[in-house]
Design an enzyme around this catalytic site. Structure first.
Site, PDB file in Angstrom:
ATOM      1  N   CYS A  63       0.869  -1.188   0.000  1.00 21.12           N
ATOM      2  CA  CYS A  63       0.000   0.000   0.000  1.00 21.12           C
ATOM      3  C   CYS A  63       0.905   1.237   0.000  1.00 21.12           C
ATOM      4  CB  CYS A  63      -0.922  -0.011   1.211  1.00 21.12           C
ATOM      5  SG  CYS A  63      -2.042  -1.432   1.179  1.00 21.12           S
ATOM      6  N   GLU A 121      -0.499  -8.931   6.106  1.00 21.04           N
ATOM      7  CA  GLU A 121      -1.904  -9.007   5.686  1.00 21.04           C
ATOM      8  C   GLU A 121      -2.433 -10.360   6.163  1.00 21.04           C
ATOM      9  OE1 GLU A 121      -4.544  -7.437   4.330  1.00 21.04           O
ATOM     10  OE2 GLU A 121      -5.453  -9.423   4.437  1.00 21.04           O
ATOM     11  N   SER A 134      -7.981  -7.127  10.432  1.00 19.18           N
ATOM     12  CA  SER A 134      -8.001  -6.034   9.457  1.00 19.18           C
ATOM     13  C   SER A 134      -7.381  -6.502   8.148  1.00 19.18           C
ATOM     14  CB  SER A 134      -7.217  -4.843  10.017  1.00 19.18           C
ATOM     15  OG  SER A 134      -7.151  -3.801   9.066  1.00 19.18           O
ATOM     16  N   LEU A 193     -10.340   0.289   3.368  1.00 24.57           N
ATOM     17  CA  LEU A 193     -10.970   0.757   2.124  1.00 24.57           C
ATOM     18  C   LEU A 193     -10.193   1.936   1.528  1.00 24.57           C
ATOM     19  CD1 LEU A 193     -13.389   0.159   0.287  1.00 24.57           C
ATOM     20  CD2 LEU A 193     -14.698   1.860   1.579  1.00 24.57           C
ATOM     21  N   CYS A 252      -0.139   3.150  13.296  1.00 27.38           N
ATOM     22  CA  CYS A 252      -0.541   2.432  12.078  1.00 27.38           C
ATOM     23  C   CYS A 252       0.395   2.734  10.926  1.00 27.38           C
ATOM     24  CB  CYS A 252      -1.929   2.857  11.637  1.00 27.38           C
ATOM     25  SG  CYS A 252      -3.165   2.676  12.881  1.00 27.38           S
TER      26      CYS A 252
HETATM   27  N1  SAH Z   1      -2.807  -5.567   6.210  1.00 28.37           N
HETATM   28  C1  SAH Z   1      -3.917  -5.214   7.053  1.00 28.37           C
HETATM   29  C2  SAH Z   1      -3.452  -4.685   8.413  1.00 28.37           C
HETATM   30  C3  SAH Z   1      -2.717  -3.369   8.256  1.00 28.37           C
HETATM   31  S1  SAH Z   1      -2.488  -2.228   9.519  1.00 28.37           S
HETATM   32  C4  SAH Z   1      -4.771  -4.166   6.361  1.00 28.37           C
HETATM   33  O1  SAH Z   1      -4.342  -3.633   5.342  1.00 28.37           O
HETATM   34  O2  SAH Z   1      -5.880  -3.913   6.812  1.00 28.37           O
HETATM   35  C5  SAH Z   1      -3.941  -1.464   9.965  1.00 28.37           C
HETATM   36  C6  SAH Z   1      -4.313  -0.157   9.260  1.00 28.37           C
HETATM   37  O3  SAH Z   1      -3.292   0.854   9.245  1.00 28.37           O
HETATM   38  C7  SAH Z   1      -4.702  -0.399   7.801  1.00 28.37           C
HETATM   39  O4  SAH Z   1      -5.956   0.141   7.557  1.00 28.37           O
HETATM   40  C8  SAH Z   1      -3.619   0.346   7.073  1.00 28.37           C
HETATM   41  O5  SAH Z   1      -4.039   0.720   5.792  1.00 28.37           O
HETATM   42  C9  SAH Z   1      -3.350   1.499   7.991  1.00 28.37           C
HETATM   43  N2  SAH Z   1      -2.135   2.245   7.670  1.00 28.37           N
HETATM   44  C10 SAH Z   1      -1.073   1.808   6.962  1.00 28.37           C
HETATM   45  N3  SAH Z   1      -0.151   2.787   6.844  1.00 28.37           N
HETATM   46  C11 SAH Z   1      -0.632   3.862   7.501  1.00 28.37           C
HETATM   47  C12 SAH Z   1      -0.129   5.179   7.752  1.00 28.37           C
HETATM   48  N4  SAH Z   1       1.071   5.555   7.319  1.00 28.37           N
HETATM   49  N5  SAH Z   1      -0.899   6.010   8.462  1.00 28.37           N
HETATM   50  C13 SAH Z   1      -2.092   5.620   8.936  1.00 28.37           C
HETATM   51  N6  SAH Z   1      -2.596   4.400   8.753  1.00 28.37           N
HETATM   52  C14 SAH Z   1      -1.890   3.521   8.029  1.00 28.37           C
END
Ligand code: SAH
Length: 360
Positions: free
Chosen positions: A120, A166, A197, A221, A339
């Site tokens: 991502c 993930e 998540s 999302l 996060c």
């Molecule tokens: N792989 C899983 C768990 C990820 S961590 C997932 O994608 O849902 C949990 C959340 O933190 C996810 O929604 C992810 O998109 C978010 N996240 C990732 N990088 C971030 C950032 N730099 N700032 C804020 N949220 C972030």
């Protein structure tokens, strides 16, 4: 392969499998309950310390099984009480796990992979690529280590699978870990205390919908349209927004429960009033709540965090349209535990792992 690698890990066995393994070696099945209590409730890391087991059983266990426990390499505490643990696994790989107190619950944020293949655009863990999956024993091991280090074995806590990785990309080991955590002779962790998540890997999401032990679901999302989401979450090219929402509509939810939609707010990218209106429309009729996460910025992440004003404006548009919305006040930003900030540097992938990653 070393001898060590082929000895099954006691910490990653479900109780039924442990019972069968004991029986096959001529030991009583009920011993599995005792072993489970030692490992998961009392936190022993060596079968020699399981003092109420017969000596021959302890010898057999030490001989035929391993008992893996992640080692604490570093522990860092944020001004807000959040604590980040750097843990070393048996093969030397490292992962991070986070303790977030008083949300109001006590929460452990647990990793499911070393690195992550999803890449991502705004996530630091995504920059690592996938190094390897964690085993069920290593996933549960993080809980064992944190509960011990924080003196929380006897206290209730929640788990969010929001650390590195993930979870649905490591489906079998993640679900096995949840079954071990739920076992009444182990942590006895109720499934409603666990939130998984995911970016929304559709086939795995459909599988999850049929699981007997069901965690709460959070979907990352981040954007209301495929054009926007595709630029942020590469896997969206395979599993698009409409398909994910349709799967969420079909997802079997318990009474009063809702699917959480996580939405990282990026200034000028997905935080406009129009985006908020589109999001509200997309979620109409879905039993949902939206969790807005203003970006946790970091070097190497080419986005900016929106102003508080922009965050409030976005939240208000959703709320005015009847969408339940909360803003995640990210914790532990001062120690890079928030996060998307979990990153372990210098873990080179082998060529085979790179190839495996490319074939996903
Ligand atoms: N792989 C899983 C768990 C990820 S961590 C997932 O994608 O849902 C949990 C959340 O933190 C996810 O929604 C992810 O998109 C978010 N996240 C990732 N990088 C971030 C950032 N730099 N700032 C804020 N949220 C972030």
């Amino acid at each position: 392969m070393s001898i060590e690698a082929i000895r099954p890990d006691l910490a990653g066995l479900e109780r039924a499998d442990l019972e069968a393994a004991l029986e096959a070696r001529g030991h009583a099945r009920f011993r599995a309950r005792q072993i489970f209590r030692w490992i998961h409730r009392r936190g022993v890391t060596d079968v020699a310390d399981m003092t109420d087991l017969p000596r021959d059983l302890r010898a057999m266990l030490a001989d035929a099984f391993s008992l893996s426990t992640p080692a604490i390499v570093a522990r860092e505490k944020s001004a807000d009480g959040t604590e980040k643990f750097l843990l070393r696994l048996d093969d030397g790989r490292q992962i991070e796990s986070v303790f977030i107190p008083d949300t109001p619950a006590m929460t452990f944020c647990i990793s499911t992979q070393v690195g992550c293949a999803m890449a991502c655009a705004f996530c630091l863990t995504g920059k690592m690529g996938l190094v390897r999956n964690l085993t069920a024993g290593e996933i549960v091991g993080q809980v064992r280590v944190l509960a011990g280090a924080l003196d929380m074995r006897e206290r209730p806590f929640n788990i969010v699978l929001m650390g590195m990785g993930e979870p649905l990309h490591n489906y079998d080991e993640t679900m096995k870990a949840l079954r071990i955590l739920a076992d009444e002779h182990g942590f006895a962790l109720a499934p409603r205390r666990v939130t998984l998540s995911t970016v929304g890997l559709l086939p795995a999401l459909e599988r999850l919908a049929r699981e007997p032990v069901m965690p709460n679901l959070a979907i990352s999302l981040h954007a209301p349209t495929d054009a926007q989401r595709g630029a942020l979450v590469p896997i969206n090219q395979k599993y698009g927004v409409a398909d994910i929402i349709a799967a969420c509509r079909r997802f079997p939810l318990k009474k009063r429960s809702r699917i959480t939609f996580e939405y990282v707010l990026l200034a000028g990218v997905n935080d406009s009033p129009d985006d908020a209106r589109k999001l509200a429309k997309l979620l109409a009729g879905v039993k949902s709540k939206v969790n807005l996460i203003p970006l946790n910025a970091a070097a190497g992440i080419p986005f900016e965090r929106p102003s508080d004003q922009a965050v409030d404006r976005f939240a208000k548009i959703l709320a005015d349209r009847g969408v339940l919305v909360s803003v995640r006040r990210s914790r532990g930003r001062d120690i890079r535990a928030a996060c998307g900030q979990l990153l372990v540097e210098g873990q080179r992938k082998s060529p085979a792992q790179k190839l495996a990653g490319a074939m996903q």
